[in-house]
Design an enzyme around this catalytic site. Structure first.
Site: not given
Ligand code: IPE
Ligand code: IPE
Ligand code: MG
Length: 258
Positions: A38-41, A43, A51, A55, A87, A149, A212, A214
């Protein structure tokens, strides 16, 4: 067992990491590690980038961590790549995410084959675009005889949907006399889940500071150790992974006992 030579070769420039690896107990490497990447967006946002740039960067980390986990002797690495709830995101972002497996496996597949990694996928295949599914299935096919693996991608995965599907399948099997109430143990029910044949995760890692699940592996994580970090997925590296393993090795797992 550690593949020490490979560990050194692949991370030769990090003395911090080498020190950390030396301290790890070879016999207590978690067998199954699951990661909520999590956290790509965020970053990307921090760098004023779109965003999707996050990814794309995150994809490179998948390669790095797969290689490292494999060298460390992890048996199964499950990566949450796309949830059934993702989605809801803008179409442009979803489209980009659906193209990533093709790009990732297009360049990384030969290395996976060579490194004896077996690719698997769990999630609902029905709504994935053809080209996404094709690239994943091609990788599954090309690596099916590998016994190193297991790299298990959770793609269009949601744990509630998984459990519900399992229940429906049990009901069908019950109606056709394949199974009855007495036979339905926890172990048998597990075999109806998408993780059939895999052990439960020993260690769950979630990046980006969110605490969490998720909708991730609700059944399978019942007794897993959790490790959370504020590090955003594109910044995650071998050192962070080794730190998680180090913390894991200090935990006392009791499974309800004393
Ligand atoms: C969980 O991350 C799903 C993935 C990492 C693929 P999200 O970013 O979708 O989760 P929420 O919305 O913060 O709970
Ligand atoms: C996780 O990063 C990747 C996916 C859920 C596909 P996010 O895209 O959720 O990044 P944030 O949480 O918005 O920073
Ligand atoms: Mg996220």
């Amino acid at each position: 067992m550690f593949d020490k030579m490979k560990l050194w070769k692949n991370n030769i420039d990090s003395s911090d990491l080498q020190e950390r690896i030396i301290k790890l107990k070879e016999q207590q490497v978690p067998s199954h590690v699951a990661i909520i990447m999590d956290g790509n967006g965020r970053w990307a946002k921090k760098r004023s980038l779109p965003r999707v740039a996050g990814h794309h960067e995150g994809m490179k980390v998948v390669r790095k961590i797969t290689r490292f986990a494999n060298n460390l002797g992890v048996k199964t690495l499950t990566l949450y790549a796309f949830s059934t709830e993702n989605w809801k995101r803008p179409k442009m972002e979803v489209d980009f995410l659906m193209k990533l497996p093709e790009e990732f496996l297009g360049t990384f597949l030969p290395e996976l084959v060579q490194e004896n990694v077996q690719v698997r996928m769990m999630g609902n295949k029905d709504f994935l675009p053809k080209f996404t599914l094709n690239s994943i299935e091609k990788a599954i096919e090309a690596t099916k005889h590998n016994d190193g693996l297991v790299l298990n991608f959770a793609m269009n995965y949601g744990s509630r949907a998984e459990i519900l599907e399992a229940v429906k399948h049990v009901l069908t099997d019950s109606r056709s006399g394949i199974i009855d109430e007495e036979q339905l143990t926890e172990e048998v029910f597990s075999s109806y889940l998408m993780t059939d044949g895999m052990s439960d995760p020993d260690l769950l890692i979630r990046t980006s500071g969110e605490i969490r699940l998720s909708n991730f592996m609700l059944w399978q994580l019942a007794y897993s150790e959790f490790w959370f970090t504020d590090v955003l997925w594109p910044d995650f590296n071998e050192n962070h992974f080794a730190e998680a393993v180090e913390v894991f090795q200090k935990r006392q797992r009791r499974f309800g006992g004393v």
